[in-house]
Motif scaffolding. Sequence first.
Motif, PDB file in Angstrom:
ATOM      1  N   PRO A 147      42.080  47.656  27.302  1.00 52.20           N
ATOM      2  CA  PRO A 147      43.072  47.371  27.452  1.00 52.20           C
ATOM      3  C   PRO A 147      44.622  47.662  27.427  1.00 52.20           C
ATOM      4  CG  PRO A 147      42.174  48.769  25.748  1.00 52.20           C
ATOM      5  CD  PRO A 147      41.295  49.114  26.137  1.00 52.20           C
ATOM      6  N   ALA A 148      44.895  46.916  28.339  1.00 48.91           N
ATOM      7  CA  ALA A 148      46.076  47.477  29.244  1.00 48.91           C
ATOM      8  C   ALA A 148      47.718  47.737  28.360  1.00 48.91           C
ATOM      9  CB  ALA A 148      46.938  45.629  29.668  1.00 48.91           C
ATOM     10  N   VAL A 149      47.228  48.287  27.051  1.00 55.67           N
ATOM     11  CA  VAL A 149      48.302  49.136  26.346  1.00 55.67           C
ATOM     12  C   VAL A 149      47.747  50.791  26.514  1.00 55.67           C
ATOM     13  CG1 VAL A 149      49.372  47.027  25.146  1.00 55.67           C
ATOM     14  CG2 VAL A 149      47.480  48.637  24.218  1.00 55.67           C
ATOM     15  N   LEU A 150      46.151  50.874  26.884  1.00 54.16           N
ATOM     16  CA  LEU A 150      46.040  51.711  26.999  1.00 54.16           C
ATOM     17  C   LEU A 150      46.172  52.039  28.149  1.00 54.16           C
ATOM     18  CD1 LEU A 150      44.448  52.083  23.570  1.00 54.16           C
ATOM     19  CD2 LEU A 150      46.942  53.232  23.699  1.00 54.16           C
ATOM     20  N   MET A 151      45.425  51.832  29.069  1.00 61.23           N
ATOM     21  CA  MET A 151      44.382  52.410  29.820  1.00 61.23           C
ATOM     22  C   MET A 151      45.338  52.711  30.967  1.00 61.23           C
ATOM     23  SD  MET A 151      41.115  51.793  29.483  1.00 61.23           S
ATOM     24  CE  MET A 151      40.342  51.925  31.128  1.00 61.23           C
ATOM     25  N   ARG A 152      44.749  53.259  31.866  1.00 55.49           N
ATOM     26  CA  ARG A 152      46.946  54.535  32.876  1.00 55.49           C
ATOM     27  C   ARG A 152      46.921  53.479  33.538  1.00 55.49           C
ATOM     28  NH1 ARG A 152      44.896  59.947  33.279  1.00 55.49           N
ATOM     29  NH2 ARG A 152      47.163  60.403  34.217  1.00 55.49           N
ATOM     30  N   LEU A 153      45.263  53.390  34.699  1.00 58.73           N
ATOM     31  CA  LEU A 153      45.762  52.361  35.340  1.00 58.73           C
ATOM     32  C   LEU A 153      46.330  50.796  36.317  1.00 58.73           C
ATOM     33  CD1 LEU A 153      45.135  53.361  38.584  1.00 58.73           C
ATOM     34  CD2 LEU A 153      43.105  52.150  38.387  1.00 58.73           C
ATOM     35  N   VAL A 154      46.662  50.818  36.628  1.00 61.13           N
ATOM     36  CA  VAL A 154      47.064  49.200  37.935  1.00 61.13           C
ATOM     37  C   VAL A 154      46.721  49.720  38.753  1.00 61.13           C
ATOM     38  CG1 VAL A 154      48.696  47.302  37.858  1.00 61.13           C
ATOM     39  CG2 VAL A 154      48.578  48.553  35.967  1.00 61.13           C
ATOM     40  N   GLU A 155      45.641  48.413  39.620  1.00 63.25           N
ATOM     41  CA  GLU A 155      45.020  48.379  40.963  1.00 63.25           C
ATOM     42  C   GLU A 155      45.682  47.437  41.316  1.00 63.25           C
ATOM     43  OE1 GLU A 155      41.314  46.771  41.317  1.00 63.25           O
ATOM     44  OE2 GLU A 155      40.915  48.397  42.675  1.00 63.25           O
ATOM     45  N   LEU A 156      47.186  47.912  42.424  1.00 61.56           N
ATOM     46  CA  LEU A 156      47.348  47.320  43.187  1.00 61.56           C
ATOM     47  C   LEU A 156      46.718  46.404  44.786  1.00 61.56           C
ATOM     48  CD1 LEU A 156      50.901  48.599  42.987  1.00 61.56           C
ATOM     49  CD2 LEU A 156      50.152  46.954  41.064  1.00 61.56           C
ATOM     50  N   VAL A 157      46.631  45.003  44.502  1.00 58.28           N
ATOM     51  CA  VAL A 157      45.709  44.381  45.848  1.00 58.28           C
ATOM     52  C   VAL A 157      47.004  43.632  46.635  1.00 58.28           C
ATOM     53  CG1 VAL A 157      43.806  42.807  46.349  1.00 58.28           C
ATOM     54  CG2 VAL A 157      44.104  44.436  43.987  1.00 58.28           C
ATOM     55  N   VAL A 158      46.733  44.066  48.309  1.00 58.28           N
ATOM     56  CA  VAL A 158      47.842  43.191  49.052  1.00 58.28           C
ATOM     57  C   VAL A 158      46.884  42.699  49.548  1.00 58.28           C
ATOM     58  CG1 VAL A 158      49.133  43.945  51.321  1.00 58.28           C
ATOM     59  CG2 VAL A 158      49.050  45.608  49.527  1.00 58.28           C
ATOM     60  N   GLY A 159      47.906  41.121  49.566  1.00 54.03           N
ATOM     61  CA  GLY A 159      46.646  40.307  50.145  1.00 54.03           C
ATOM     62  C   GLY A 159      47.716  39.802  51.546  1.00 54.03           C
ATOM     63  N   LEU A 160      47.116  39.115  52.392  1.00 56.95           N
ATOM     64  CA  LEU A 160      47.039  39.580  53.741  1.00 56.95           C
ATOM     65  C   LEU A 160      48.530  38.208  54.449  1.00 56.95           C
ATOM     66  CD1 LEU A 160      45.948  38.820  56.718  1.00 56.95           C
ATOM     67  CD2 LEU A 160      45.539  36.708  56.579  1.00 56.95           C
ATOM     68  N   GLU A 161      49.391  37.816  53.483  1.00 62.48           N
ATOM     69  CA  GLU A 161      50.787  37.623  52.892  1.00 62.48           C
ATOM     70  C   GLU A 161      51.564  38.192  52.949  1.00 62.48           C
ATOM     71  OE1 GLU A 161      51.360  35.923  55.526  1.00 62.48           O
ATOM     72  OE2 GLU A 161      49.553  34.500  56.650  1.00 62.48           O
ATOM     73  N   THR A 162      51.128  39.427  51.741  1.00 62.34           N
ATOM     74  CA  THR A 162      52.070  40.298  50.788  1.00 62.34           C
ATOM     75  C   THR A 162      52.999  41.290  51.308  1.00 62.34           C
ATOM     76  OG1 THR A 162      50.109  40.272  49.212  1.00 62.34           O
ATOM     77  CG2 THR A 162      51.610  41.921  49.040  1.00 62.34           C
ATOM     78  N   SER A 163      53.855  40.628  50.498  1.00 60.00           N
ATOM     79  CA  SER A 163      55.861  41.352  51.655  1.00 60.00           C
ATOM     80  C   SER A 163      55.187  43.152  51.532  1.00 60.00           C
ATOM     81  CB  SER A 163      56.493  40.701  51.693  1.00 60.00           C
ATOM     82  OG  SER A 163      57.022  40.815  50.312  1.00 60.00           O
ATOM     83  N   PRO A 164      56.358  44.023  51.891  1.00 60.03           N
ATOM     84  CA  PRO A 164      56.704  45.051  51.797  1.00 60.03           C
ATOM     85  C   PRO A 164      56.991  45.522  50.461  1.00 60.03           C
ATOM     86  CG  PRO A 164      56.027  45.327  54.491  1.00 60.03           C
ATOM     87  CD  PRO A 164      56.498  43.513  53.882  1.00 60.03           C
ATOM     88  N   GLU A 165      58.466  44.334  50.531  1.00 64.97           N
ATOM     89  CA  GLU A 165      59.024  44.447  49.521  1.00 64.97           C
ATOM     90  C   GLU A 165      58.089  43.940  48.010  1.00 64.97           C
ATOM     91  OE1 GLU A 165      62.446  41.327  49.955  1.00 64.97           O
ATOM     92  OE2 GLU A 165      62.529  42.359  47.766  1.00 64.97           O
ATOM     93  N   THR A 166      57.584  42.506  48.276  1.00 64.97           N
ATOM     94  CA  THR A 166      56.221  42.786  47.091  1.00 64.97           C
ATOM     95  C   THR A 166      56.107  43.743  45.910  1.00 64.97           C
ATOM     96  OG1 THR A 166      56.705  40.035  47.597  1.00 64.97           O
ATOM     97  CG2 THR A 166      55.129  40.528  45.978  1.00 64.97           C
ATOM     98  N   LEU A 167      55.194  43.979  47.204  1.00 66.74           N
ATOM     99  CA  LEU A 167      54.353  45.230  47.184  1.00 66.74           C
ATOM    100  C   LEU A 167      55.427  46.649  45.708  1.00 66.74           C
ATOM    101  CD1 LEU A 167      52.089  46.845  46.748  1.00 66.74           C
ATOM    102  CD2 LEU A 167      52.446  47.727  49.480  1.00 66.74           C
ATOM    103  N   ALA A 168      56.389  47.234  46.992  1.00 69.03           N
ATOM    104  CA  ALA A 168      56.992  47.759  46.173  1.00 69.03           C
ATOM    105  C   ALA A 168      57.953  47.170  44.763  1.00 69.03           C
ATOM    106  CB  ALA A 168      58.840  48.192  46.988  1.00 69.03           C
TER     107      ALA A 168
END
Length: 288
Positions: A147-168
């Motif tokens: 459940p998203a309210v309890l689990m501690r992690l968010v895995e961020l995934v960078v696509g080929l075009e994802t900008s550094p600003e979007t990731l930040a």
Amino acid sequence: MTDLQRVAVIGGGVMGNGIAQLSAMKGHDVRLVDVSQERLDSALASIGTSLDRFVKSGKLDAGDRADVLDRLRTTTSVADAVSDVDLVVEAVLERLDVKQAVLAEVVAHAPVAAVLGTNTSQLSITAIASALGDEAHRVVGMHFFNPAVLMRLVELVVGLETSPETLARAEAYAASLGKETVVCRKDSPGFLTSRFSAILRMEALHMLEEGLATPEDIDKAVKLAFNHPMGPLELGDFNGLDTYLDALTGLHAAHGERFRPPVELKNMVAAGRLGRKSGRGFYDHSGS
Ligand code: NAI
């Protein structure tokens, strides 16, 4: 947090309602969108029940419960929900064409600066973003766990075009929710976490096929030896064995032999033993 104050969550199912609830609990103004008013009504009902549990356990003031709900608005209109948002989390069903269509609609109505997060558990971020042309740099994988309210992690995934600003900005949003993050720096099916969970569950299945131990003991070994809250077979039954087979089939196509779905799993799905939802999987759920 002013930069990321207004958040739209698209898809009010299991994941969407958890992400919306948590965002509102952490002070964001949230719009929760679904094509189905019925799903929105049941999302609000489960959010209410979950907030009651927080109040009961002393983790939320009774007075704050009303404020959380005040910050949460539901609508069936994407255009209405995203017109002034800073960030969108897409959590509709796991289909590339549907996710692409939803994000194209978001882009048509959201401010140009809005970050576009997708909660896909294993689709390609690059493929999802490819429908958006020059706006692809705004798309980032934001993989929450149930459940998203309890689990501690968010895995961020960078696509080929994802900008550094979007990731930040995605990292800043996850931090505002009190989450830890890991970054999967290449867009690869299954990212980090779905590959781990697939391998663990597959090894449990092979042990079962080899007759090494009972399902109970295989799960107990993982829970007590490695401090996992649930064993891999229990979790398979909980999430649905058909979903698990689909995930493995995708990973097998992408990464080859080490993810080949075990015959035993194919047989169980063919026989309609899908886990909790069909009453039988690795365990008997007919009484629950
Ligand atoms: P779900 O089936 O519970 O919810 C999906 C919701 O999307 C439904 O309420 C449906 O009405 C809505 N929807 C469908 N098309 C829509 C559209 N065009 N616009 C707005 N809403 C639309 O699915 P769940 O489990 O919440 O999964 C959502 C996403 O999260 C999927 O990509 C899934 O792979 C991912 N995910 C799921 C996890 C899980 O444990 N259930 C864990 C992590 C990620």
